[in-house]
Design a protein around this motif. Structure first.
Motif, PDB file in Angstrom:
ATOM      1  N   LEU A   1      21.190  21.265 -49.858  1.00  0.00           N
ATOM      2  CA  LEU A   1      20.511  21.295 -48.560  1.00  0.00           C
ATOM      3  C   LEU A   1      21.148  20.217 -47.683  1.00  0.00           C
ATOM      4  N   PRO A   2      22.238  20.543 -47.026  1.00  0.00           N
ATOM      5  CA  PRO A   2      22.907  19.541 -46.204  1.00  0.00           C
ATOM      6  C   PRO A   2      21.981  19.097 -45.077  1.00  0.00           C
ATOM      7  N   ASN A   3      21.955  17.816 -44.779  1.00  0.00           N
ATOM      8  CA  ASN A   3      21.123  17.369 -43.658  1.00  0.00           C
ATOM      9  C   ASN A   3      21.978  16.775 -42.543  1.00  0.00           C
ATOM     10  N   THR A   4      21.377  16.798 -41.374  1.00  0.00           N
ATOM     11  CA  THR A   4      22.116  16.390 -40.179  1.00  0.00           C
ATOM     12  C   THR A   4      21.820  14.945 -39.801  1.00  0.00           C
ATOM     13  N   SER A   5      21.340  14.166 -40.739  1.00  0.00           N
ATOM     14  CA  SER A   5      20.984  12.781 -40.448  1.00  0.00           C
ATOM     15  C   SER A   5      22.115  12.093 -39.689  1.00  0.00           C
ATOM     16  N   GLY A   6      21.753  11.465 -38.597  1.00  0.00           N
ATOM     17  CA  GLY A   6      22.757  10.797 -37.762  1.00  0.00           C
ATOM     18  C   GLY A   6      22.839  11.411 -36.379  1.00  0.00           C
ATOM     19  N   VAL A   7      22.523  12.695 -36.268  1.00  0.00           N
ATOM     20  CA  VAL A   7      22.590  13.314 -34.935  1.00  0.00           C
ATOM     21  C   VAL A   7      21.402  12.867 -34.103  1.00  0.00           C
ATOM     22  N   ARG A   8      21.590  12.884 -32.774  1.00  0.00           N
ATOM     23  CA  ARG A   8      20.550  12.343 -31.900  1.00  0.00           C
ATOM     24  C   ARG A   8      19.937  13.375 -30.958  1.00  0.00           C
TER      25      ARG A   8
ATOM     26  N   PHE B   1      21.799  27.013 -45.743  1.00  0.00           N
ATOM     27  CA  PHE B   1      20.642  26.116 -45.812  1.00  0.00           C
ATOM     28  C   PHE B   1      20.941  24.845 -45.019  1.00  0.00           C
ATOM     29  N   LEU B   2      19.924  24.414 -44.294  1.00  0.00           N
ATOM     30  CA  LEU B   2      20.140  23.210 -43.484  1.00  0.00           C
ATOM     31  C   LEU B   2      18.840  22.434 -43.339  1.00  0.00           C
ATOM     32  N   LYS B   3      18.889  21.174 -43.692  1.00  0.00           N
ATOM     33  CA  LYS B   3      17.758  20.310 -43.346  1.00  0.00           C
ATOM     34  C   LYS B   3      18.079  19.694 -41.994  1.00  0.00           C
ATOM     35  N   LEU B   4      17.279  20.098 -41.014  1.00  0.00           N
ATOM     36  CA  LEU B   4      17.514  19.626 -39.652  1.00  0.00           C
ATOM     37  C   LEU B   4      16.804  18.288 -39.462  1.00  0.00           C
ATOM     38  N   GLU B   5      17.586  17.275 -39.221  1.00  0.00           N
ATOM     39  CA  GLU B   5      16.999  15.946 -38.966  1.00  0.00           C
ATOM     40  C   GLU B   5      17.569  15.440 -37.663  1.00  0.00           C
ATOM     41  N   ILE B   6      16.698  15.222 -36.705  1.00  0.00           N
ATOM     42  CA  ILE B   6      17.163  14.617 -35.449  1.00  0.00           C
ATOM     43  C   ILE B   6      16.297  13.396 -35.192  1.00  0.00           C
ATOM     44  N   HIS B   7      16.847  12.231 -35.481  1.00  0.00           N
ATOM     45  CA  HIS B   7      16.088  11.020 -35.167  1.00  0.00           C
ATOM     46  C   HIS B   7      16.956  10.044 -34.379  1.00  0.00           C
ATOM     47  N   PRO B   8      16.764  10.093 -33.069  1.00  0.00           N
ATOM     48  CA  PRO B   8      17.569   9.222 -32.200  1.00  0.00           C
ATOM     49  C   PRO B   8      17.214   7.744 -32.378  1.00  0.00           C
TER      50      PRO B   8
ATOM     51  N   VAL C   1      19.396  28.907 -42.416  1.00  0.00           N
ATOM     52  CA  VAL C   1      18.077  28.775 -43.044  1.00  0.00           C
ATOM     53  C   VAL C   1      17.629  27.349 -42.726  1.00  0.00           C
ATOM     54  N   VAL C   2      16.772  27.233 -41.708  1.00  0.00           N
ATOM     55  CA  VAL C   2      16.496  25.911 -41.148  1.00  0.00           C
ATOM     56  C   VAL C   2      15.213  25.323 -41.734  1.00  0.00           C
ATOM     57  N   LEU C   3      15.325  24.130 -42.298  1.00  0.00           N
ATOM     58  CA  LEU C   3      14.163  23.380 -42.771  1.00  0.00           C
ATOM     59  C   LEU C   3      14.082  22.107 -41.939  1.00  0.00           C
ATOM     60  N   PRO C   4      13.284  22.113 -40.887  1.00  0.00           N
ATOM     61  CA  PRO C   4      13.252  20.944 -40.006  1.00  0.00           C
ATOM     62  C   PRO C   4      12.349  19.829 -40.532  1.00  0.00           C
ATOM     63  N   TYR C   5      12.898  18.642 -40.544  1.00  0.00           N
ATOM     64  CA  TYR C   5      12.106  17.427 -40.784  1.00  0.00           C
ATOM     65  C   TYR C   5      11.373  17.150 -39.483  1.00  0.00           C
ATOM     66  N   CYS C   6      10.047  16.955 -39.564  1.00  0.00           N
ATOM     67  CA  CYS C   6       9.310  16.861 -38.300  1.00  0.00           C
ATOM     68  C   CYS C   6       8.088  15.966 -38.432  1.00  0.00           C
ATOM     69  N   ALA C   7       7.514  15.654 -37.288  1.00  0.00           N
ATOM     70  CA  ALA C   7       6.264  14.904 -37.258  1.00  0.00           C
ATOM     71  C   ALA C   7       5.158  15.765 -37.864  1.00  0.00           C
ATOM     72  N   ALA C   8       4.140  15.121 -38.387  1.00  0.00           N
ATOM     73  CA  ALA C   8       3.004  15.868 -38.969  1.00  0.00           C
ATOM     74  C   ALA C   8       2.117  16.351 -37.824  1.00  0.00           C
ATOM     75  N   ASP C   9       2.693  17.219 -37.028  1.00  0.00           N
ATOM     76  CA  ASP C   9       2.041  17.719 -35.818  1.00  0.00           C
ATOM     77  C   ASP C   9       1.787  19.219 -36.018  1.00  0.00           C
ATOM     78  N   PRO C  10       0.524  19.604 -36.186  1.00  0.00           N
ATOM     79  CA  PRO C  10       0.231  21.010 -36.503  1.00  0.00           C
ATOM     80  C   PRO C  10       0.758  21.997 -35.461  1.00  0.00           C
ATOM     81  N   THR C  11       0.659  21.640 -34.193  1.00  0.00           N
ATOM     82  CA  THR C  11       1.138  22.576 -33.161  1.00  0.00           C
ATOM     83  C   THR C  11       2.647  22.705 -33.223  1.00  0.00           C
ATOM     84  N   LEU C  12       3.325  21.584 -33.393  1.00  0.00           N
ATOM     85  CA  LEU C  12       4.788  21.632 -33.528  1.00  0.00           C
ATOM     86  C   LEU C  12       5.177  22.511 -34.723  1.00  0.00           C
TER      87      LEU C  12
END
Lengths: 378, 257
Positions: B68-75, B95-102, B127-138
């Protein structure tokens, strides 16, 4: 579509499961922070009858947490009693020899003005029979256009429409749709609705999906209590339906209604079951415990004292001052009613009674500005 | 225990591992083996993508292990889409773990960019697995955008604080239409068990294992915790005690008598 889900649910197994519920099942349901449909079955079962007082307390607590001590008021306007259906229990049955009225635009204006004289109503429910040729979507669009300057929240209770038709009416300011499935018993549904458009069970039950797909903001559901002897099973199917809709159309808010038939209502049809006040109270509490957020609506079918008390214990929306004949507020006050109103009090009397119970009547809880800039499907 | 399906692939293990922060790649490989995991994340930025014998890659490219390659580092979303395409080339997986943390300090995800990037990447067949805030609407919006799973955080990355977002995770799980993988903040096996008991579909753990005294032994402990938590969830937990006593004074239902 919900018809696929419903096909997987067995009416007879559900009926048996409800009958088999025990006090342990009820206590488990009462303790669960997020009750399941299975818990709801326990709460409406006879096993829960000894828990009525505890249920009332829980129902009141959840209602106050979510809604406060308020009840939202609305008023229905019947636009027409013209109908091509032949629902065996309804006074507007196509074969009934009675004068049929379809309000003209000028008459609608008179009715809107007369309603405003009764009280500062902002929530208006427009009701029709099913007559798409004479009172179809263009007719409803006209009624909405004319109502819009006077009311901030417009709902309709009409025949099921196509997705694009719901979307079209949204563009005319329609905020919500109420539609009673009447019963989820597929076979018996046919015998209650033998002819006309309404005889198509799938079209009706999947109408809620179409509302959701059209982005209707508020959807109201109901089972006509009195059709099925096993009313608990019918309400359980509605609970499944509610959960299904909430899951799929999560931007929409939902309301439930529990219309119950009285004996010999409209002469002919005799209800297959009679629900007592105690049972309706239990059902209302069960629904609130099952779903803390759903809007629970009572009409003027219910008696004044019962409505007043239930407004403190779980009911969150009520009609007041209702006339159930087309043009009943100004044009044709003597026309035949769809159902007999059991709470004939004036709007002022209802408002004062609610205040005495410690409940604040709310007239306006929406603004038509929210219905502008609509994009389909959202 | 039921299987977990993400992106058309079936996973028997509900524990996913991160591969950063280990003292050595050998220790990492031992932890992966002990955990029983079938999916490991790999930070693109850590891999020499042009070197097939990259030491880290050698240790994680094993049969039965989904990368599951992740994109850690992208902003932002643009960088994420670019990085994802490189990653697909390099790792040969959608497969992709999407991580965007500026924000380089707390590494908290940018919700707006994450949603935009998810919409874009799904169109590109990831196949996108986004790392995200624990925000139900998001999470609802991400699922609608076509995310294969959502990965809400339990607490900021690397803090080992446990499920600080508990109440929101509960709502996310209740409403979920795609698998929910609790990611970040899980610092002890008990935290993972709690997430699984709540009904999370999987947990992703990195720091708590990588920096443990004995990473492989800790990985084994997490394996058991995740299994126990899931088993408890599937067995349906009993409801905890609450007072159901009716108060005697002035009953609310007297009007019905």
């Amino acid at each position: 579509m919900f018809s696929d889900e419903l096909a997987r649910l067995s009416w007879d197994d559900t009926t048996a499961a409800i009958a088999a519920k025990t006090a342990d099942d009820v206590e488990r349901a009462l303790r669960r922070p997020k009750p399941t449909v299975d818990d709801f079955m326990a709460l409406i079962s006879p096993a829960a009858e000894p828990y009525l007082e505890i249920m009332a307390r829980l129902s009141r607590r959840y209602t106050e947490e979510r809604f406060g001590r308020t009840v939202s008021l609305f008023i229905p306007l019947y636009l027409t009693n013209s109908c091509t259906n032949s629902c065996v229990y309804c006074g507007f049955h196509v074969a009934n020899k009675m004068p049929r009225t379809i309000l003209t635009p000028a008459e609608m204006e008179r009715e809107y003005a007369a309603i405003k004289e009764l009280g500062p109503f902002e929530n208006l429910l427009l009701v029709t029979g099913e007559n798409p040729a004479k009172a179809g979507v263009p007719y409803l669009a006209k009624a909405l256009d004319l109502a819009k300057p006077h009311f901030s929240n417009l709902k309709i209770e009409v025949m099921p429409l196509a997705t694009e038709e719901y979307a079209e009416l949204r563009r005319h300011g329609m905020n919500g749709v109420i539609c009673f499935q009447e019963t989820y018993h597929r076979d018996n549904y046919k015998s209650y609705h033998p002819r006309g458009m309404k005889s198509n069970f799938e079209w009706r039950v999947n109408g809620f999906d179409r509302m959701g797909q059209a982005g209707v903001h508020s959807i109201g559901m109901g089972v006509l209590i009195g059709l099925e002897k096993e009313w608990r099973t019918d309400l359980t199917m509605m609970a499944y339906h509610l959960r299904y809709l909430q899951h799929h159309y999560w931007r929409t808010k939902y309301s439930v209604n529990f219309p119950r038939m009285c004996p010999a209502e409209n002469g002919g049809f005799q209800p297959n079951c009679l629900m007592t006040d105690r049972e309706l109270a239990q059902l209302t509490f069960a629904m609130r415990i099952f779903d803390h957020d759903v809007d629970i609506s009572y009409s003027t079918r219910e008696l004044p004292a019962f409505r007043d008390h239930m407004a403190t214990l779980g009911v969150t929306t009520m009609s007041a001052g209702s006339r159930t004949e087309p043009g009943g507020y100004a044009c044709y006050p003597e026309a035949l009613e769809q159902f007999e109103v059991s709470d004939p009090r004036s709007v002022d009397e209802v408002v004062n009674a609610l205040k005495t119970m410690g409940v604040e009547p709310v007239w306006k809880d929406w603004d038509s500005v929210f219905d502008k800039h609509l994009s389909d499907g959202r | 225990m039921s299987d977990l399906i993400i992106g058309g692939r079936t996973f028997r293990s509900r524990l996913f591992l991160g591969t950063g922060k280990f003292r050595s790649n050998r220790e990492m490989a031992a932890a992966i083996a002990a955990s029983g995991t079938e999916m490991v994340t790999v930070a693109m930025k850590r891999i020499e993508t042009t070197n097939a014998s990259d030491d880290m890659l050698v240790h994680v490219q094993r049969d039965g292990l989904q990368l599951l390659p992740n994109t850690s580092g992208v902003r932002d979303a643009e960088e994420a889409v670019f990085a994802a395409q490189l990653s697909r080339e390099a790792f040969g997986t959608n497969f992709l773990k999407l991580e965007i943390h500026p924000d380089p300090r707390y590494l908290l995800p940018d919700s707006t960019e994450t949603l935009r990037a998810t919409e874009e990447l799904v169109k590109l067949g990831f196949v996108v697995l986004p790392y995200c805030a624990a925000d139900p609407t998001l999470c609802k919006r991400l699922a609608e955008a076509g995310a294969a799973a959502v990965m809400p955080l339990g607490a900021p990355i690397g803090t080992n604080l446990g499920l600080r977002t508990r109440d929101f995770l509960q709502i996310i799980i209740e409403q979920a239409t795609v698998p929910v993988v609790v990611d970040a903040g899980i610092g002890a096996p008990s935290h993972a068990a709690e997430a699984m008991e709540m009904g999370a579909d999987a947990c992703l753990v990195n720091t708590a294992i990588a920096v443990a005294g004995q990473p492989a032994a800790m990985a084994a402990a997490f394996k058991q915790a995740v299994e126990a938590g899931r088993q408890a969830f599937e067995a349906v937990l009993p409801v905890q005690a609450a007072n159901l006593r009716a108060e005697a004074s002035s009953p609310l239902t007297a009007f019905l008598d």
